[in-house]
Scaffold this motif. Structure first.
Motif, mmCIF file in Angstrom:
data_model
loop_
_atom_site.group_PDB
_atom_site.id
_atom_site.type_symbol
_atom_site.label_atom_id
_atom_site.label_comp_id
_atom_site.label_asym_id
_atom_site.label_seq_id
_atom_site.Cartn_x
_atom_site.Cartn_y
_atom_site.Cartn_z
ATOM 1 N N LEU A 165 0.860 -1.188 0.000
ATOM 2 C CA LEU A 165 0.000 0.000 0.000
ATOM 3 C C LEU A 165 0.892 1.232 0.000
ATOM 4 N N LEU A 166 0.686 2.091 -1.008
ATOM 5 C CA LEU A 166 1.441 3.348 -1.149
ATOM 6 C C LEU A 166 2.949 3.111 -1.132
ATOM 7 N N GLY A 167 3.363 2.000 -1.698
ATOM 8 C CA GLY A 167 4.784 1.702 -1.763
ATOM 9 C C GLY A 167 5.337 1.011 -0.537
ATOM 10 N N GLY A 221 -1.149 18.988 13.489
ATOM 11 C CA GLY A 221 -0.478 19.172 12.200
ATOM 12 C C GLY A 221 0.707 18.252 12.006
ATOM 13 N N ALA A 222 1.388 17.888 13.094
ATOM 14 C CA ALA A 222 2.585 17.050 12.977
ATOM 15 C C ALA A 222 2.251 15.650 12.487
ATOM 16 N N PHE A 223 1.097 15.124 12.902
ATOM 17 C CA PHE A 223 0.765 13.749 12.517
ATOM 18 C C PHE A 223 0.639 13.583 10.999
ATOM 19 N N ALA A 227 3.221 11.483 8.455
ATOM 20 C CA ALA A 227 2.698 10.413 7.597
ATOM 21 C C ALA A 227 3.059 10.667 6.140
ATOM 22 N N ALA A 228 2.908 11.924 5.681
ATOM 23 C CA ALA A 228 3.272 12.253 4.303
ATOM 24 C C ALA A 228 4.770 12.115 4.088
ATOM 25 N N ALA A 235 11.479 16.029 3.219
ATOM 26 C CA ALA A 235 11.388 17.327 3.873
ATOM 27 C C ALA A 235 10.194 17.368 4.829
ATOM 28 N N LEU A 236 9.057 16.788 4.403
ATOM 29 C CA LEU A 236 7.894 16.753 5.282
ATOM 30 C C LEU A 236 8.143 15.859 6.492
#
Length: 597
Positions: A165-167, A221-223, A227-228, A235-236
């Motif tokens: 999933l998603l790589g 916002g950090a979560f 994850a991204a 960088a994220l």
């Protein structure tokens, strides 16, 4: 401790007791001991065992704290559904993880009830968010925690099916499921519940109370950033890890403050302190792993120490401590009585003709007796007599209005006017030249049975120039605690917009009146707000309004001048969208002869 845990039941209406997390812990401890004694406790089995701690113990332990009180005293259908689905989903996951001989299709099938449970939990979070009358950061963090659960369920189903999933594939899939349950659900839930605890002590710990919203918003916002970043954006990932490394020690400090300030519950306070210490250790390892490449910490070490400290130490001890302390929510109780009125297309000034009550009532004002709004902090007798008379004998007044659209909203006002004229409802004056518009009104009785509220009356306001409607509104009121709210419904196609207003003095010692949908610092969890009411789910809109009403002689000098001696009342109606004022309506009100029956 058992008595304290049981005392938390019944407030939120969740239909199972503390026995569920206790049984879950017994099952989890048995599984841990069995895997430990059989040898070969490698990182895959450790990751699976750490994950199962969430659905078996932590979710049922903390979920009752997410439910706000219900005015009827009965649990909702959604809460009863969660109580049924949770044990089925949790036991299905245990079988899927333990019985290795099962084909992947059977393992995925066993995990589907848990996915359904988490979807209902997320819906519960949305219902909480939609029905809340005030913006409360601590409750928003709890909403975010509930929304993390379906993401974790999707990833665990991917693990059970041995699918990419998603790589991601292999162990990374299970670690992502763990991340959603502990760094997402567990961490944000602790942040929200801690905010409730600090809110009760904001006067004795003002610095901690002021710091908490920044920590809560930052972690929310950090979560998704982390994850991204793990999904491939380095960088994220660095930004997300950086926020965690910066904010989690602050959260540990807030946990220590909460433990010190809690009024009672020695065991709960000790558990919060232990959670804070575990959080500091796990954050140090997370920083060494996420910020440096190559990492100074190996993945098996991260799993054994960071994973265990985070799951058992921080989230486990923290949620158990908060369950024992049971901090009370500032949110309004669920169950506001909304109007059932709606139109099938157009509303128009004749909307109430089919809704005449059988008792033949003939109200003359928006309220029968203005003194009903008396409460500690609001004395109706301090309000100017002419203002009180206006609300009790509204039909004996006429008015004219001057609009003042704010820059940036004038085009939106014209577009709304195009829609409003077609449905003949909420037709706000759209010109920008401060033009004067004459408005006449009529008060009519409305059938309570059709509306669903008590003592309902309609106020129909039309433009003098062409008779077209400006507002068609059904007025009522309701009581919550010591507060009576004005409850106003504007019928729309297949829905209505309801504005719930609290009444206050315009200023200390003033004789004017303020009606507002905005939350007040002293009562942030009230019912006030603007809602879109529909058959599925009432939604709190990002709109607010405040209406100021003064007698002519009591009008502040800051208001536009008026030299018309017939004007006995002045009013200013302010409207906001997403916190920005978009329109002011200035009303000039005159008396007319008392109408006959």
């Amino acid at each position: 401790m058992m008595r304290v845990l049981e005392a938390g039941q019944g407030r939120g209406g969740l239909p199972y007791t503390v026995g569920v997390p206790l049984l879950g812990f017994g099952l989890w401890a048995t599984l841990l001991a069995w895997r430990w004694t059989t040898g070969g406790f490698h990182e895959f089995l450790l990751a699976e065992t750490l994950f199962l701690l969430a659905p078996l113990v932590l979710v049922p332990l903390a979920l009752p704290l997410t439910f706000v009180p219900v005015r009827t005293g009965r649990s909702s259908r959604l809460s009863r559904m969660l109580g049924v689905l949770h044990p089925i989903g949790a036991l299905g996951l245990v079988l899927a993880f333990v019985v290795e001989a099962l084909p992947w299709q059977a393992r995925v099938a066993l995990g589907l009830p848990y996915l359904l449970f988490t979807a209902c939990a997320a819906l519960h979070g949305l219902v909480r968010l939609a029905g809340r009358g005030a913006f409360l950061v601590e409750e928003l963090a709890i909403d975010g925690a509930l929304l993390c659960l379906p993401g974790g369920a999707v990833w665990v189903l991917t693990w059970l099916g041995d699918l990419p999933l998603l790589g991601f594939q292999g162990l990374w899939v299970l670690l992502t499921a763990i991340h959603f349950h502990f760094a997402g659900f567990g961490c944000l839930l602790i942040v929200g519940l801690l905010g409730r605890l600090l809110a009760a002590h904001r006067t004795s710990a003002p610095r901690a109370w002021r710091l908490h919203p920044a920590v809560a918003v930052g972690l929310m916002g950090a979560f998704p950033l982390l994850a991204a970043g793990i999904a491939g954006h380095r960088a994220l990932e660095v930004l997300g890890v950086g926020l965690y490394v910066l904010l989690l020690p602050l959260l540990a400090g807030l946990l220590l403050v909460g433990a010190a300030r809690a009024d009672s519950g020695g065991a709960g306070r000790g558990l919060l302190a232990g959670a804070a210490l575990a959080l500091l250790g796990s954050t140090t390892l997370a920083g060494l792993w996420g910020l440096l490449r190559p990492s100074l910490v190996a993945l098996p070490t991260m799993l054994r120490f960071h994973g265990t400290l985070n799951a058992v130490g921080f989230v486990g001890l923290g949620l158990l401590g908060l369950r024992l302390l049971h901090p009370v929510s500032r949110a309004n109780a669920a169950g506001v009585v909304f109007s059932r009125l709606s139109s099938r297309g157009r509303t128009g000034p004749r909307f109430f003709e089919r809704l005449a009550p059988p008792d033949g009532r003939h109200p003359t004002g928006l309220v029968d007796d203005f003194s009903e709004y008396a409460r500690p902090g609001f004395d109706p007798l301090r309000v100017a007599p002419e203002v009180r008379r206006f609300y009790e004998h509204t039909a004996s007044y006429t008015l004219w209005v001057v609009p003042d659209w704010k820059p940036g909203f004038r085009l939106g006002g014209r577009l709304w006017g195009w829609f409003a004229r077609r449905v003949q409802q909420l037709v706000l004056p759209s010109d920008t030249r401060l033009q004067r518009h004459g408005v006449k009104g009529a008060i009519v009785a409305v059938d309570d049975g059709a509306d669903g509220r008590e003592r309902v009356r309609g106020w129909i306001r039309t433009y003098v120039s062409d008779g077209s409607p400006i507002y068609v509104a059904a007025y009522s009121s309701h009581v919550a605690g010591a507060m009576r709210y004005m409850n106003i419904a504007f019928p729309l196609p297949f829905s209505n917009m309801t504005s719930i207003l609290r009444l206050d003095h315009d200023a200390p010692g003033g004789s004017g009146l303020r009606l507002t949908s905005c939350a007040q610092e002293e009562a942030p969890g009230g019912d006030q707000g603007v809602y879109l009411v529909n058959p599925v789910l009432p939604l709190r809109l990002p709109l607010n309004e405040t209406i100021w009403v003064w007698s002519a002689e009591g009008t502040p000098r800051t208001e536009p001048p008026c030299d018309d001696p017939a004007v006995v009342l002045r009013a200013r109606h302010e409207m906001w969208f997403l916190g920005r004022k978009y329109l002011e309506l200035h009303y000039f009100i005159e008396r007319v002869a008392e109408p006959g029956p």
